[in-house]
Design a protein around this motif. Structure first.
Motif, PDB file in Angstrom:
ATOM      1  N   ASN A   5      33.708  51.647 -54.544  1.00 49.51           N
ATOM      2  CA  ASN A   5      33.682  52.826 -53.689  1.00 49.51           C
ATOM      3  C   ASN A   5      33.769  54.139 -54.442  1.00 49.51           C
ATOM      4  O   ASN A   5      33.530  55.191 -53.871  1.00 49.51           O
ATOM      5  N   TRP A   9      32.819  58.409 -53.292  1.00 51.15           N
ATOM      6  CA  TRP A   9      33.673  59.589 -53.138  1.00 51.15           C
ATOM      7  C   TRP A   9      33.377  60.654 -54.180  1.00 51.15           C
ATOM      8  O   TRP A   9      33.518  61.844 -53.914  1.00 51.15           O
TER       9      TRP A   9
ATOM     10  N   LYS B  98      31.056  53.282 -40.742  1.00 54.69           N
ATOM     11  CA  LYS B  98      31.672  54.249 -39.834  1.00 54.69           C
ATOM     12  C   LYS B  98      32.076  55.535 -40.540  1.00 54.69           C
ATOM     13  O   LYS B  98      31.912  56.624 -40.019  1.00 54.69           O
ATOM     14  N   MET B  99      32.620  55.375 -41.781  1.00 54.75           N
ATOM     15  CA  MET B  99      33.061  56.545 -42.524  1.00 54.75           C
ATOM     16  C   MET B  99      31.902  57.502 -42.763  1.00 54.75           C
ATOM     17  O   MET B  99      32.025  58.703 -42.571  1.00 54.75           O
ATOM     18  N   SER B 100      30.753  56.951 -43.153  1.00 52.33           N
ATOM     19  CA  SER B 100      29.592  57.793 -43.434  1.00 52.33           C
ATOM     20  C   SER B 100      29.090  58.482 -42.172  1.00 52.33           C
ATOM     21  O   SER B 100      28.722  59.660 -42.200  1.00 52.33           O
ATOM     22  N   PHE B 102      30.885  59.295 -39.631  1.00 58.25           N
ATOM     23  CA  PHE B 102      31.856  60.335 -39.310  1.00 58.25           C
ATOM     24  C   PHE B 102      31.658  61.575 -40.183  1.00 58.25           C
ATOM     25  O   PHE B 102      31.624  62.705 -39.694  1.00 58.25           O
ATOM     26  N   ILE B 103      31.501  61.360 -41.493  1.00 61.25           N
ATOM     27  CA  ILE B 103      31.348  62.503 -42.404  1.00 61.25           C
ATOM     28  C   ILE B 103      30.044  63.256 -42.115  1.00 61.25           C
ATOM     29  O   ILE B 103      30.010  64.483 -42.087  1.00 61.25           O
TER      30      ILE B 103
END
Lengths: 286, 271
Positions: A5, A9, B98-100, B102-103
């Protein structure tokens, strides 16, 4: 898993940090400050809804909101009317149509502040010279009354942005299949029928885009307002964006200005979302 | 009817073109007149074309320095917007989840926030950390410019197959290498669009630099133009020459790049 990951980030970090620092934090702080007596440096107490209550009685804010709304309605109509007309004109086959596109688009490169100054000269000096020649007194005092100031702003915005939305309309007009227009013609449709029944439905998505653009541009107008009329005479042509600026940085009422800014945010967000929602729905039906 | 419209359309076009160019024409013509002549004969051609206004305005505007500031700030801001937005859009489109979502939603939603709503706390926060300077300004442009740029890059990336990434990864390339050597070059058309949209906006921006840049000598063109105008409101001969000096570089660039610019605008606003 963790290691997998990391790149994600790292790729996102710079823009996320910038977004948080420049938009998200200031927005949250701003909402908080609007409930306090913040003076730009520190706060001493929480005042609840006081600023918002005071806003209801603030005539200057109400006037600017009303002026902005009127202006937005008129300029959105004019910009799109001229923009679509120009697009229809330059998509005809004739020599020089590409040069015309270049000319109509040009004002958009120069920037609102400078355009406002150029037009200030036109309205003050050129219009009064024409007024002298024609003997029309009204032309000599443009920018000196609220009504003519309003139209001065509307003319400037139409002249500037018509070329921008023209570009949007062109890209949709060029997507209308030739065969469709030709077969309509063979079926006996005249040019008006062809436009309203074939072309217009197909360029509907262009309305969504350009309405969104012109609505938010007109509602948030600042530069042109500042350089053309400066809000004058007597703040009568002062639009919301300028009113917020002046409350904060001229009158130094930071928390009160921030309450206005929060209301402004809610209005702009509501208008934009509603407009996109309505247009999207219309597109699907067609 | 048909024959008539063949003449009518070009004539209508020409008339509108003259109307559209009239403000520029009047500005240029009057910028060569003396102060007195502008007052008495606004609509006529000047008796003698004088360049004195230009000389004086050029000096008053400290034009070379002002132009340099505008070029420097715009270039740096646009370059970092391109680098970081394309990287972010790549991460969001390749990882998914989901994170992507959301961002991505966060960036798109940020486009709905008018600048005036965040302006006052923004200046207060950046003032506290001593960032009301050129570097702070460029950083702010990244924050405000990222949304639309990410949105455009994201759309373009969905058209580039993931199997390319996978093949390169199998060959031992890192994510950085995959992105910079394989994907980014393929994004060139959208990069042109992103660059054009951001250049036009940042080059012409007035409000943000007026709040951030408070040192004399660091002014961009719109900023200097405003001060200049404030002082010379009654001196139209200098003011008009100043405006002409400010827009001539833009018109020259536009003359060479108009096809790309108009195409870039069309693509940027339609997507």
């Amino acid at each position: 898993m963790r290691k997998g990951n990391l790149w994600y980030w790292v790729f996102l970090a710079p823009v996320l940090i910038a977004l948080v620092a420049v938009v998200i934090l200031p927005l949250m702080y701003g909402i908080y400050y609007s409930f306090t007596d913040w003076n730009g440096i520190y706060t001493t107490s929480f005042v609840g809804l006081d600023h918002y209550k005071a806003l209801i009685g603030d005539e200057e804010f109400r006037n600017s909101l009303w002026f902005t709304t009127k202006f937005t309605v008129v300029s959105v109509f004019l910009i799109n009317f001229f923009g679509l007309s120009l697009a229809l004109l330059v998509t005809q086959k004739f020599k020089g149509n590409h040069v015309l596109r270049t000319i109509f688009f040009m004002p958009n490169l120069i920037g609102g502040l400078i355009l406002g100054f150029i037009w200030q000269f036109i309205f003050i000096k050129v219009f009064s010279s024409i007024g002298d020649i024609l003997g029309v007194e009204g032309l000599k005092v443009w920018l000196a009354t609220e009504e003519t100031g309003f139209w001065a702003l509307a003319i400037l915005m139409s002249w500037q942005l018509a070329g921008y939305v023209m570009v949007i309309y062109i890209s949709f007009l060029e997507g209308v299949p030739r065969e469709l227009l030709e077969s309509a013609q063979i079926d006996g449709a005249n040019s008006f029928q062809r436009f309203f029944h074939v072309t217009l439905p197909l360029v509907m998505p262009a309305f969504t885009v350009s309405l969104f653009l012109t609505l938010s541009n007109s509602f948030k107008l600042y530069d042109q307002n500042l350089s053309l009329t400066g809000g004058g005479p007597y703040n009568s042509t002062q639009m919301v964006a300028m009113e917020i600026y002046n409350t904060a940085f001229v009158e130094n009422a930071m928390a009160f200005a921030q309450a206005k800014a929060v209301i402004f945010f809610l209005i702009v967000a509501t208008i934009s979302l509603t407009q996109v929602y309505i247009n999207k729905k219309r597109e699907v039906e067609l | 009817m048909r024959r008539n419209s063949k003449f009518l359309i070009p004539i209508l076009g020409l008339t509108l073109a003259i109307l559209w160019l009239a403000p520029f024409y009047l500005m240029f013509v009057n910028s060569f007149k003396t102060k007195k002549e502008i007052f008495t004969d606004t609509l006529k051609l000047p008796d003698i074309f004088t360049f004195d206004n230009y000389k004086e305005a050029f000096i008053e505007l400290d034009f070379l320095r002002t132009l340099f500031n505008s070029v420097l700030i715009t270039t740096l801001a646009v370059v970092i917007i391109i680098i970081f937005s394309s990287m972010a859009a790549y991460a969001l489109s390749r990882k998914g989840g989901k994170m992507s979502i959301f961002i991505f939603f966060l960036f798109v939603a940020a486009m709905l926030i008018p600048f005036q709503s965040v302006m006052i706390p923004l200046i207060a926060i950046f003032g506290k950390v001593d960032m009301l300077n050129k570097a702070g300004l460029i950083f702010m442009y990244l924050g405000f410019g990222a949304s639309l740029s990410i949105f455009l890059y994201h759309g373009a990336l969905s058209g580039i197959s993931k199997s390319l990434d996978e093949a390169a990864t199998i060959d031992g390339a890192s994510r950085f290498q995959v992105f910079w050597y394989i994907i980014f070059p393929m994004l060139k058309p959208i990069t042109v669009t992103v660059a054009i949209l951001n250049i036009i906006w940042i080059w012409n921006d007035y409000l943000l630099p007026s709040l951030v840049i408070n040192k004399t000598g660091n002014e961009t063109i719109p900023l200097k133009m405003f001060f200049f105008f404030g002082e010379y409101t009654k001196q139209w001969h200098l003011a008009l020459a100043g405006l002409a000096i400010a827009i001539i570089p833009v018109i020259i660039v536009y003359f060479f790049l108009q096809k790309h610019i108009i195409k870039g605008i069309a693509e940027g606003s339609v997507k």
